[in-house]
Design a protein around this motif. Structure first.
Motif, mmCIF file in Angstrom:
data_model
loop_
_atom_site.group_PDB
_atom_site.id
_atom_site.type_symbol
_atom_site.label_atom_id
_atom_site.label_comp_id
_atom_site.label_asym_id
_atom_site.label_seq_id
_atom_site.Cartn_x
_atom_site.Cartn_y
_atom_site.Cartn_z
ATOM 1 N N SER A 40 0.829 -1.212 0.000
ATOM 2 C CA SER A 40 0.000 0.000 0.000
ATOM 3 C C SER A 40 0.861 1.259 0.000
ATOM 4 O O SER A 40 0.898 2.001 0.987
ATOM 5 N N SER A 41 1.540 1.509 -1.085
ATOM 6 C CA SER A 41 2.376 2.704 -1.202
ATOM 7 C C SER A 41 1.516 3.958 -1.124
ATOM 8 O O SER A 41 0.353 3.964 -1.532
ATOM 9 N N GLU A 50 -2.440 7.655 -13.101
ATOM 10 C CA GLU A 50 -1.878 6.715 -14.062
ATOM 11 C C GLU A 50 -0.363 6.595 -13.933
ATOM 12 O O GLU A 50 0.203 5.509 -14.079
ATOM 13 N N THR A 51 0.289 7.727 -13.648
ATOM 14 C CA THR A 51 1.743 7.692 -13.435
ATOM 15 C C THR A 51 2.080 6.854 -12.218
ATOM 16 O O THR A 51 3.014 6.035 -12.230
ATOM 17 N N PHE A 52 1.296 7.025 -11.148
ATOM 18 C CA PHE A 52 1.501 6.248 -9.926
ATOM 19 C C PHE A 52 1.340 4.753 -10.204
ATOM 20 O O PHE A 52 2.150 3.936 -9.754
ATOM 21 N N GLN A 55 4.385 3.470 -11.971
ATOM 22 C CA GLN A 55 5.529 3.380 -11.063
ATOM 23 C C GLN A 55 5.370 2.207 -10.099
ATOM 24 O O GLN A 55 6.343 1.512 -9.791
ATOM 25 N N ARG A 56 4.164 1.987 -9.647
ATOM 26 C CA ARG A 56 3.893 0.870 -8.742
ATOM 27 C C ARG A 56 4.167 -0.459 -9.428
ATOM 28 O O ARG A 56 4.752 -1.375 -8.831
ATOM 29 N N SER A 57 3.744 -0.570 -10.680
ATOM 30 C CA SER A 57 3.974 -1.791 -11.440
ATOM 31 C C SER A 57 5.462 -2.059 -11.618
ATOM 32 O O SER A 57 5.928 -3.199 -11.480
ATOM 33 N N GLU A 58 6.215 -1.010 -11.909
ATOM 34 C CA GLU A 58 7.666 -1.148 -12.086
ATOM 35 C C GLU A 58 8.336 -1.550 -10.772
ATOM 36 O O GLU A 58 9.254 -2.383 -10.764
ATOM 37 N N ALA A 59 7.884 -0.967 -9.659
ATOM 38 C CA ALA A 59 8.444 -1.303 -8.354
ATOM 39 C C ALA A 59 8.148 -2.752 -7.994
ATOM 40 O O ALA A 59 9.009 -3.478 -7.475
ATOM 41 N N LEU A 60 6.929 -3.194 -8.273
ATOM 42 C CA LEU A 60 6.546 -4.574 -7.975
ATOM 43 C C LEU A 60 7.396 -5.563 -8.776
ATOM 44 O O LEU A 60 7.810 -6.607 -8.252
#
Length: 249
Positions: A40-41, A50-52, A55-60
């Protein structure tokens, strides 16, 4: 065991600073018996949704293999800081806990005005999402009067508390236990940000079992399982607090 509130994704908010630190956190979760964690960032009103999500997908993607290695399911989500217009955000459902209609909301730390309740109600009414109110024991408004949570309960919101608040004897620990006992708290999250400061959900449940009993812990765990299965949750009937000689009972 489910951890409903973590900042394990690397380099996306004030949580984990690297993939290596995320791996260390995941190993701690594994050792504590955690099976599923909600990543839960923080999401703030000034961010582009959409940017978030990108970024979340890339971090995961940087730590997904670690979760698979350790046998821990990572569910994407967000800790959404509430604003007056949160309910208007297009694509808000993308911030819900993956595979569910439940969304984690962070309340303002200033005194809650009527707009707080109105905004949460509009999220539920306009999107069909079910709010989970994050770490309620941390807000001054709740500490001053825990009955301020009653409107959220009347809406069918889920209430989340942090395990760190149960870690040692304190006023916050007493409040957290009372919230559970009164039916004002339903799920636990570690809210872990850094590997060097980790308080497990298992440890939180152990404390709660000692303080409020095994039956209350079993209810919380059942509610957690229902949330992840995206089922409607049957919440215990809350018992309003009474103030006696300056203290809430």
């Amino acid at each position: 065991m489910i951890d409903f509130h973590t900042h394990v994704l690397p380099e996306i908010d004030d949580g984990s600073r690297s993939s290596e630190e995320s791996y260390a956190i995941l190993k701690q979760q594994k050792a504590a018996g955690t099976k599923t964690i909600v990543a839960s960032s923080h999401f703030y009103p000034d961010k582009d949704l959409e940017t978030f999500v990108q970024q979340r997908s890339e971090a995961l993607s940087k730590i997904q293999e670690y979760g698979q290695e350790l046998g821990i399911e990572i569910r994407t989500a967000a800790e959404v800081l509430l604003s007056v217009d949160t309910w208007k955000l297009e694509g808000l459902e993308q911030l819900a806990i993956e595979g569910t209609h439940y969304i984690l909301l962070e309340m303002p730390y200033s005194h809650w005005s009527e707009w707080v309740y109105t905004s949460v109600a509009k999220i539920k009414e306009s999107t069909g999402l079910i709010p989970i109110i994050a770490h309620v024991e941390r807000y001054d408004t709740v500490m001053e009067n825990p009955n301020c949570l009653q409107p959220f309960l009347d809406m069918g919101c889920i209430i989340q508390v942090n395990t760190v608040s149960l870690h040692k004897q304190s006023t916050r620990r007493k409040l957290t236990c009372k919230l559970v006992k009164h039916g004002f708290a339903h799920v636990l999250g570690s809210d872990v940000h850094r590997a060097k400061v980790f308080n497990s959900v298992a440890g939180g449940y152990e404390t709660l079992e000692q303080q409020v009993g095994k039956e209350e812990v079993s209810k919380m765990q059942a509610i957690g399982e229902s949330i992840l299965a995206d089922q409607m949750v049957s919440l215990p009937k809350p018992k309003p607090f009474k103030k006696i000689l300056g203290r809430w009972y």
